[in-house]
Motif scaffolding. Structure first.
Motif, short mmCIF file in Angstrom:
data_model
loop_
_atom_site.label_atom_id
_atom_site.label_comp_id
_atom_site.label_asym_id
_atom_site.label_seq_id
_atom_site.Cartn_x
_atom_site.Cartn_y
_atom_site.Cartn_z
N ASP A 47 -121.68 69.96 -26.54
CA ASP A 47 -120.49 69.56 -27.26
C ASP A 47 -120.57 68.12 -27.15
O ASP A 47 -120.91 67.20 -26.39
CB ASP A 47 -119.34 70.18 -26.32
CG ASP A 47 -119.04 71.72 -26.34
OD1 ASP A 47 -119.73 72.32 -27.33
OD2 ASP A 47 -118.64 72.28 -25.30
N VAL A 48 -119.49 67.47 -28.04
CA VAL A 48 -119.13 66.16 -27.97
C VAL A 48 -118.06 66.14 -27.05
O VAL A 48 -116.95 66.39 -27.77
CB VAL A 48 -118.94 65.55 -29.33
CG1 VAL A 48 -118.74 64.11 -29.23
CG2 VAL A 48 -120.17 65.63 -30.30
N ASP A 49 -117.95 65.47 -25.98
CA ASP A 49 -116.85 65.47 -25.07
C ASP A 49 -117.06 64.15 -24.17
O ASP A 49 -117.76 63.23 -24.71
CB ASP A 49 -116.78 66.54 -24.12
CG ASP A 49 -118.32 66.91 -23.29
OD1 ASP A 49 -119.02 65.82 -23.40
OD2 ASP A 49 -118.40 68.08 -22.98
N LEU A 50 -116.09 64.08 -23.19
CA LEU A 50 -116.32 62.77 -22.54
C LEU A 50 -117.47 62.55 -21.92
O LEU A 50 -118.14 61.55 -21.29
CB LEU A 50 -115.26 62.72 -21.37
CG LEU A 50 -113.78 62.83 -21.86
CD1 LEU A 50 -113.03 63.07 -20.61
CD2 LEU A 50 -113.56 61.30 -22.55
N ALA A 51 -118.35 63.61 -21.40
CA ALA A 51 -119.72 63.47 -20.79
C ALA A 51 -120.76 62.75 -21.76
O ALA A 51 -121.49 62.00 -21.55
CB ALA A 51 -120.17 64.75 -20.43
N SER A 52 -120.58 63.17 -23.09
CA SER A 52 -121.52 62.66 -24.11
C SER A 52 -120.98 61.27 -24.63
O SER A 52 -121.90 60.39 -25.06
CB SER A 52 -121.72 63.51 -25.23
OG SER A 52 -120.44 63.64 -25.97
N ASN A 90 -126.50 65.81 -36.15
CA ASN A 90 -126.55 67.47 -36.21
C ASN A 90 -126.02 67.93 -34.81
O ASN A 90 -126.85 67.69 -33.71
CB ASN A 90 -127.96 67.90 -36.34
CG ASN A 90 -127.65 69.63 -36.55
OD1 ASN A 90 -126.73 70.01 -35.97
ND2 ASN A 90 -129.02 70.18 -37.10
N ILE A 91 -124.78 68.34 -34.66
CA ILE A 91 -124.10 68.75 -33.55
C ILE A 91 -124.21 70.10 -33.15
O ILE A 91 -123.60 71.13 -34.11
CB ILE A 91 -122.69 68.25 -33.41
CG1 ILE A 91 -122.83 66.89 -33.77
CG2 ILE A 91 -122.14 68.66 -31.93
CD1 ILE A 91 -121.34 66.16 -33.87
N THR A 92 -124.77 70.76 -32.18
CA THR A 92 -125.01 72.34 -32.01
C THR A 92 -123.66 72.91 -31.52
O THR A 92 -123.55 74.14 -31.71
CB THR A 92 -126.27 72.53 -31.20
OG1 THR A 92 -125.94 72.07 -29.90
CG2 THR A 92 -127.51 71.91 -31.64
N GLY A 93 -122.97 71.97 -30.79
CA GLY A 93 -121.86 72.60 -30.23
C GLY A 93 -120.56 72.34 -30.86
O GLY A 93 -120.19 72.15 -32.05
N ASN A 94 -119.40 72.04 -30.25
CA ASN A 94 -117.89 71.52 -30.65
C ASN A 94 -117.71 70.20 -30.36
O ASN A 94 -118.42 69.53 -29.72
CB ASN A 94 -116.90 72.16 -29.83
CG ASN A 94 -117.06 73.74 -29.76
OD1 ASN A 94 -117.34 74.62 -30.96
ND2 ASN A 94 -117.16 74.62 -28.73
N VAL A 95 -116.84 69.82 -31.30
CA VAL A 95 -116.32 68.33 -31.08
C VAL A 95 -115.00 68.40 -30.56
O VAL A 95 -113.91 69.01 -31.26
CB VAL A 95 -115.91 67.58 -32.35
CG1 VAL A 95 -115.51 66.00 -32.07
CG2 VAL A 95 -117.58 67.37 -33.17
N THR A 96 -114.60 68.06 -29.14
CA THR A 96 -113.54 68.43 -28.33
C THR A 96 -112.48 67.15 -28.68
O THR A 96 -112.76 66.38 -29.30
CB THR A 96 -113.84 68.57 -27.11
OG1 THR A 96 -114.49 67.31 -26.41
CG2 THR A 96 -115.00 69.66 -26.75
N GLU A 97 -111.40 67.57 -27.93
CA GLU A 97 -110.18 66.61 -28.13
C GLU A 97 -110.32 65.28 -27.89
O GLU A 97 -111.11 64.68 -26.72
CB GLU A 97 -109.06 67.23 -27.05
CG GLU A 97 -108.36 68.37 -27.38
CD GLU A 97 -109.24 69.69 -26.62
OE1 GLU A 97 -110.39 69.24 -26.57
OE2 GLU A 97 -108.85 70.66 -26.89
N GLY A 136 -122.02 72.65 -35.52
CA GLY A 136 -122.24 74.00 -35.24
C GLY A 136 -120.99 74.89 -34.53
O GLY A 136 -121.08 75.88 -35.02
N GLY A 137 -120.00 74.33 -34.28
CA GLY A 137 -118.65 74.78 -33.60
C GLY A 137 -117.57 74.39 -34.30
O GLY A 137 -117.49 74.22 -35.38
N ASP A 138 -116.60 74.21 -33.59
CA ASP A 138 -114.96 73.80 -34.04
C ASP A 138 -114.89 72.21 -33.85
O ASP A 138 -115.68 71.78 -32.87
CB ASP A 138 -114.14 74.54 -33.26
CG ASP A 138 -114.30 76.13 -33.19
OD1 ASP A 138 -114.67 76.62 -34.57
OD2 ASP A 138 -113.90 76.77 -32.46
#
Length: 681
Positions: free
Chosen positions: A369-374, A384-391, A404-406
């Protein structure tokens, strides 16, 4: 002792005897004396102690538990000396008493009776009695002159000069010599006394300056001689090593190296000051490059400088190492010294046998995911993102982005296309970079042109009517008139100006882009408040209308290729694309779509609006509950829908059609007369 035995102290034994005689009211010669402590003057007052004696009249004896024997009458016998008790026993007053010898403050003293005392000089002293040298033991009496001289022992120092194997240092190893003498130790009175002493050493330098210089000359040491070190060696008082000459090491060469103008690791964390506000989404930095970016610079090698040994021989420096800068994929090396990017992507470094190779990796693959950690993803190239892009997160790329996700309450901005395998919830998608912004503002600019032209016409008619009624000289307050017209008849103008400023707020680019941004700011200020509107006049309106028309014409010339958006489902989102938009799943709800190309929605489009520069196909528009929905295309384009519900609006160019009844298989288009036709397909 008897009751008349007393203990007396004095600075010396003689002084203590005199005090005892005074106390007992007898002459010193009439005392029997036992020396308890001969005393000491100490050194500078330290260790000083008094002399202590026990004294009694010569006619009394010590009580030992047996009957006392009468003592001879010393006075009748003509005895005139006191009885002295020494370590050898008590000498009666009627017999000859021995002298005694003691040492105090480095001086030999003689006291006591007529029999001689014995002095033994020992191995450390020379003894002189009455200025005559004595080889062995000496018998001395009171009145003799005693001289004691300490013997001297001399030990020569040791030294050695050695030159280091590399010739860069000459070192002197020193072990100083010494002269040893002896100091007399204080000793208590005794009739037989062996002199004892304490050693006193005086350090002697091991070497002289002349000896050092001669040895340096013998070993051919001629360079880097240290005069201060030589002086220190000549006065050294302890064992030590001293460097007396230093050579000059060769100055090392500078090997060729490559300075990298990008972060060589895939990710790095940004440094933050103590008082700086921290955005944790921007803490991670990823290296990326655009076409023409300078990636690396080769610094050529530089030769070293020769050195010098202490014996005057030159030391050549080693040869510097060279390195070759090699172009990899997506890069170019100019003049063998500069590497520039010929493609967008992430620079990657590799080294092989004196070669530095730089490649451009066009795709950033982010696993998870693309989140605060990343942190936010910002990359020049494809992502190319395999997970989600979060808030609250952002994904920014100069080329395509695949997710790949939401995408949930986030922003995805690309210079290419966006492909989302799942859903887009409460998010902003911008595909095509600046082109998508031009596509978005083009219908807004068209509406502004139309509204301003109508406002100008209405204001002109009112001014003409007022002058006809009140005469040609009548002066009409144009600003007040424009304010009334906007407030009552042209209410869309302030909202259109605000919308233009909002769309262009995040735009970046060259002169044309800056002109668009400036136009949005000026229109927002001109129509932002009633007071600002009343500050306008017909001249300013004409200038605004001309600038808006010019920018609208520029936007219509922007190519529609690329910048596409593909996703499954959208809710409460905004999709902005310079190309086409395709929704493959359930459809879109309360979503705004602005695109320069086609729109294809295989599900429902319910609530929200579409502004398309090409044809639109939607399976179902609106809802049975009457959700307000707008679909608008450029003039000459077609709108097709399998089903459309009431309270929906279709617009082609400037032609608008409100749908009041449920319709199926509708195709809206303009006929040759420019009227909108709702046909069936």
């Amino acid at each position: 002792m008897a009751a008349d035995c007393i203990r007396v102290e004095g600075n010396t034994v003689e002084e203590a005897i005199r005090r005892a005689a005074n106390l007992l009211n007898v002459l010193p010669e009439e005392l029997t004396v036992e020396i308890i402590d001969a005393g000491s003057k100490g050194f500078l007052g330290i260790g000083c102690r008094p002399a202590v004696i026990l004294a009694r009249p010569a006619g009394e004896v010590a009580v030992t538990g047996q009957e006392s024997k009468p003592q001879p009458d010393l006075e009748a016998a003509g005895e005139s000396k006191p009885v002295i008790e020494t370590g050898d026993g008590v000498t009666p007053a009627g017999e000859e008493r021995p002298a005694y010898v003691w040492v105090e403050a480095g001086q030999v003293h003689i006291g006591g009776g007529e029999l001689p005392a014995t002095i033994i000089p020992g191995e450390h002293f020379e003894l002189y009695v009455n200025d005559r040298p004595i080889a062995g033991e000496a018998a001395v009496r009171a009145g003799d002159t005693i001289t004691v001289k300490p013997r001297e022992e001399l030990k020569d120092g040791e030294w050695k000069l050695s030159v280091a194997s590399d010739g860069l240092m000459a070192k002197l190893t020193i072990k100083p010599g010494y002269k040893r003498t002896w100091k007399l130790k204080d000793q208590s009175p005794a009739s037989r006394l062996e002199l004892k002493g304490e050693p006193v050493d005086v350090v002697q330098p091991a070497v002289t300056r002349e000896e050092i210089l001669a040895e340096l000359n013998r070993q051919q040491v001629v360079y880097g001689i240290d005069e201060e070190a030589i002086q220190q060696a000549c006065t050294a008082t302890r064992e030590m090593e001293i460097v007396v000459a230093r050579g000059q090491a060769p100055h090392p060469p500078e090997d060729a190296r490559v300075e990298y103008l990008f972060c060589t690791s895939e990710t790095a964390r940004r440094e933050v000051g103590e008082e700086e506000r921290v955005d944790y989404r921007e803490m991670v930095v990823r290296a990326s490059a655009a076409v023409g970016d300078l990636l690396a610079v080769k610094i050529p090698p530089r030769p070293g400088k020769p050195g010098m040994t202490v014996t005057g021989k030159a030391i050549p420096p080693p040869e510097p190492k060279d390195v070759e800068l090699v172009a990899g994929k997506g890069t170019e090396v100019i003049d063998g010294r500069r590497c520039v990017a010929t493609a967008e992507g992430r620079p990657q470094l590799s080294q092989r046998k004196g070669k530095v190779i730089i490649d451009i990796i066009p795709v950033l693959v982010h696993r998870g995911d693309v989140d605060l950690a990343s942190g936010n993803l910002k990359f020049k190239g494809c992502i190319n993102i395999t997970g989600n892009v979060t808030e609250t997160m952002q994904v920014v790329a100069s080329q395509d982005v695949e997710i790949g996700g939401d995408v949930t309450q986030a922003t995805v901005r690309t210079g290419g296309s966006i492909f989302i395998r799942h859903n887009c919830i409460g998010s902003l998608l911008i595909a095509g970079g600046m082109n998508s912004i031009y596509q978005s503002v083009e219908p807004v600019l068209a509406d502004l042109v139309e509204q301003l032209s109508l406002l100008q016409a209405a204001a002109g008619q009112l001014e003409q009517g007022a002058r006809r009624q009140r005469g040609p000289a009548y002066s009409l307050n144009t600003g007040y008139l424009l304010g009334v017209l906007v407030e009552n008849k042209f209410k869309k103008l302030p909202s259109l100006a605000a919308r233009l400023e909002q769309i262009t707020r995040s735009a970046e680019g060259g002169p044309e882009e800056q002109k668009l941004i400036q136009l949005g700011r000026e229109l927002a200020q001109a129509f932002g408040t009633p007071a600002a509107i009343q500050g306008l006049d017909t001249v300013k309106l004409a200038q605004m209308a001309a600038a808006i028309e010019e920018m609208a014409a520029y936007c219509r010339q922007i190519p529609r290729e690329g910048g596409n958006i593909t996703l499954s489902y959208a809710l409460n989102s905004k999709l902005q694309a310079s190309g086409w938009v395709k929704v493959t799943g359930r459809g879109c709800f309360n979503t705004e779509i602005v695109t320069g190309g086609k729109v294809e929605i295989q599900g429902v489009f319910r609530g929200g609006s579409i502004y398309a520069g090409d044809d639109v196909y939607i399976k179902e528009i609106g809802s049975s509950g009457g959700a307000k929905t707008l679909v608008r295309v450029a003039e000459g384009r077609v709108i097709k829908t399998g089903k459309i519900w009431p309270n929906c609006t279709l617009q082609i160019g400037k032609r608008i059609r409100q749908i009041d009844n449920e319709e199926n298989q509708v195709m809206a288009y303009l006929n040759s007369e420019g009227d909108m036709i709702l046909g069936i397909f």
